[in-house]
Scaffold this active site. Structure first.
Site, PDB file in Angstrom:
ATOM      1  N   HIS A  74      42.500  41.652  37.443  1.00  0.00           N
ATOM      2  CA  HIS A  74      41.881  40.469  38.060  1.00  0.00           C
ATOM      3  C   HIS A  74      41.222  39.550  37.026  1.00  0.00           C
ATOM      4  O   HIS A  74      41.087  38.350  37.263  1.00  0.00           O
ATOM      5  CB  HIS A  74      40.783  40.894  39.040  1.00  0.00           C
ATOM      6  CG  HIS A  74      41.275  41.375  40.376  1.00  0.00           C
ATOM      7  ND1 HIS A  74      42.058  42.478  40.523  1.00  0.00           N
ATOM      8  CD2 HIS A  74      41.059  40.892  41.627  1.00  0.00           C
ATOM      9  CE1 HIS A  74      42.307  42.669  41.810  1.00  0.00           C
ATOM     10  NE2 HIS A  74      41.711  41.717  42.499  1.00  0.00           N
ATOM     11  N   CYS A 134      47.615  47.594  37.979  1.00  0.00           N
ATOM     12  CA  CYS A 134      46.213  47.792  38.347  1.00  0.00           C
ATOM     13  C   CYS A 134      45.663  48.878  37.427  1.00  0.00           C
ATOM     14  O   CYS A 134      46.227  49.980  37.358  1.00  0.00           O
ATOM     15  CB  CYS A 134      46.143  48.261  39.798  1.00  0.00           C
ATOM     16  SG  CYS A 134      44.495  48.726  40.358  1.00  0.00           S
ATOM     17  N   ASN A 135      44.605  48.549  36.707  1.00  0.00           N
ATOM     18  CA  ASN A 135      44.038  49.533  35.771  1.00  0.00           C
ATOM     19  C   ASN A 135      43.439  50.725  36.506  1.00  0.00           C
ATOM     20  O   ASN A 135      43.540  51.863  36.043  1.00  0.00           O
ATOM     21  CB  ASN A 135      42.946  48.882  34.930  1.00  0.00           C
ATOM     22  CG  ASN A 135      43.529  47.937  33.911  1.00  0.00           C
ATOM     23  OD1 ASN A 135      43.812  48.328  32.800  1.00  0.00           O
ATOM     24  ND2 ASN A 135      43.765  46.693  34.304  1.00  0.00           N
ATOM     25  N   ASP A 156      49.478  46.337  43.124  1.00  0.00           N
ATOM     26  CA  ASP A 156      48.044  46.222  42.790  1.00  0.00           C
ATOM     27  C   ASP A 156      47.238  46.406  44.069  1.00  0.00           C
ATOM     28  O   ASP A 156      47.754  46.261  45.179  1.00  0.00           O
ATOM     29  CB  ASP A 156      47.734  44.861  42.164  1.00  0.00           C
ATOM     30  CG  ASP A 156      46.257  44.731  41.780  1.00  0.00           C
ATOM     31  OD1 ASP A 156      45.700  45.687  41.216  1.00  0.00           O
ATOM     32  OD2 ASP A 156      45.645  43.688  42.076  1.00  0.00           O
ATOM     33  N   SER A 157      45.948  46.664  43.882  1.00  0.00           N
ATOM     34  CA  SER A 157      45.059  46.789  45.039  1.00  0.00           C
ATOM     35  C   SER A 157      44.877  45.449  45.752  1.00  0.00           C
ATOM     36  O   SER A 157      44.455  45.425  46.902  1.00  0.00           O
ATOM     37  CB  SER A 157      43.694  47.302  44.579  1.00  0.00           C
ATOM     38  OG  SER A 157      43.146  46.387  43.650  1.00  0.00           O
ATOM     39  N   GLU A 216      38.253  37.927  44.288  1.00  0.00           N
ATOM     40  CA  GLU A 216      38.914  38.059  45.592  1.00  0.00           C
ATOM     41  C   GLU A 216      38.390  37.013  46.578  1.00  0.00           C
ATOM     42  O   GLU A 216      39.089  36.590  47.480  1.00  0.00           O
ATOM     43  CB  GLU A 216      38.707  39.475  46.168  1.00  0.00           C
ATOM     44  CG  GLU A 216      39.479  40.565  45.420  1.00  0.00           C
ATOM     45  CD  GLU A 216      40.953  40.658  45.817  1.00  0.00           C
ATOM     46  OE1 GLU A 216      41.281  40.452  46.985  1.00  0.00           O
ATOM     47  OE2 GLU A 216      41.780  40.935  44.922  1.00  0.00           O
ATOM     48  N   CYS A 224      41.048  44.983  33.547  1.00  0.00           N
ATOM     49  CA  CYS A 224      41.246  44.872  34.993  1.00  0.00           C
ATOM     50  C   CYS A 224      42.138  43.658  35.194  1.00  0.00           C
ATOM     51  O   CYS A 224      41.885  42.591  34.612  1.00  0.00           O
ATOM     52  CB  CYS A 224      39.913  44.667  35.698  1.00  0.00           C
ATOM     53  SG  CYS A 224      40.103  44.256  37.447  1.00  0.00           S
TER      54      CYS A 224
END
Ligand code: DGL
Length: 288
Positions: A209, A88-89, A25-26, A173, A207
């Site tokens: 997250h 991660c989308n 993932d990012s 984040e 997403c």
């Protein structure tokens, strides 16, 4: 478009040995997917890689997301992974197809990279009754139109409206997802979506997250609207994939452990990831 500088790697010795399943993932969002995958498939070994130094991906161009994602996948292959999940989308929307069709045949024809969009879309059919669905996702995922295209292919009778939520990933984040300030932006995007189509009865959290904001999101959606959080669907789909592909399953090492890698500071990652996973995490820092 194939990034020609990635020459065919010499994986010969690794090709013979089973390796961990890579989860990329990012940043931290993919941990919500990893958690569900490990619940469903606890027997395998995993490597989680978060590109925290370059997050967020959601507002970046197609070319950059593709380049960063390919770098991550290549590194996970070098570490012995035969199977990598793009948790991660944004990466799934902007890089998966190019990597699968243009890069893998040259750099690692026997290895596999899977994303999160297809398993999510496959599960939508059994959830929506009104056949009106909403998508909340990053700007990149919304602009790619990957969800409407997939839905249209599989379930052409389902109507989908999308809203980009550029403030949600930064809130998460920065660990602001439980604080009062987050309410403003949570409410804003949900109301925008429901204004576009009041018949929506299912909202895709597109997403990885967003499950971290679930308590706030639930506060602002009507009771009859269901939320589709991807983790369990991606995990189920992966379990099914491994049954259908014994040649890949045989190459997934068993052992139940997970190693965590980040492109940011290892201490910072471990501290934040422990909040996301409620677990004690040791991480290692790498450069891509
Ligand atoms: N986790 C990413 C996704 O699922 C979003 C985070 C980012 O913008 O980098 O789209």
């Amino acid at each position: 478009m194939c990034l020609a500088f990635y020459k065919k790697m010499n994986y010969t010795s690794f090709d013979l040995l089973p390796g961990p399943i890579g989860v990329f993932d990012s940043g931290y969002g993919g941990l919500t997917i990893l958690e569900k995958i490990r619940e469903q498939l606890p027997q395998y070994e995993y490597i989680y890689l978060g590109d925290n130094a370059r997050t967020p991906y959601g507002s970046r161009s197609f070319e950059i997301v593709y380049e960063f994602t390919l770098q991550a996948v290549t590194r996970l292959f070098e570490m012995g992974c035969h199977l990598v999940i793009l948790a991660c989308n944004t990466a799934s929307a902007k890089a998966l197809r190019s990597i699968q069709q243009l890069d893998l045949p040259h750099i690692a024809p026997e290895r596999r990279v899977l994303g999160v969009i297809r398993p999510t879309v496959e599960s939508i059919d059994m959830l929506t009754k009104s056949r009106h669905v909403g998508l909340l996702a990053t700007i990149g995922t919304v602009r790619s139109e990957s969800y409407p295209m997939e839905i249209n292919k599989l379930f052409p009778d389902i109507k989908i409206e999308s809203v980009a939520c550029p403030m949600w990933v930064p809130l998460i984040e920065n660990k602001e997802f439980d604080n009062e300030g987050a309410d403003y932006f949570v409410k804003k995007y949900i109301y925008q979506l429901l204004d576009k189509d009041p018949e929506i009865d299912t909202i895709i959290l597109g997403c990885t997250h967003y499950p971290l904001l679930i308590n706030k999101i639930k506060k602002y959606i009507p009771q009859n609207v269901k939320l589709l959080s991807q983790g369990e669907y991606v995990a189920r789909s992966l379990a099914d994939y491994l049954v259908r592909h014994p040649e890949i399953e045989r190459k997934c090492r068993r052992g139940g452990i997970c190693n965590y890698l980040t492109t940011e500071s290892a201490e910072r990652f471990a501290e934040s990831a422990s909040v996301f996973l409620k677990d004690n995490i040791h991480a290692r820092s790498i450069q891509l």
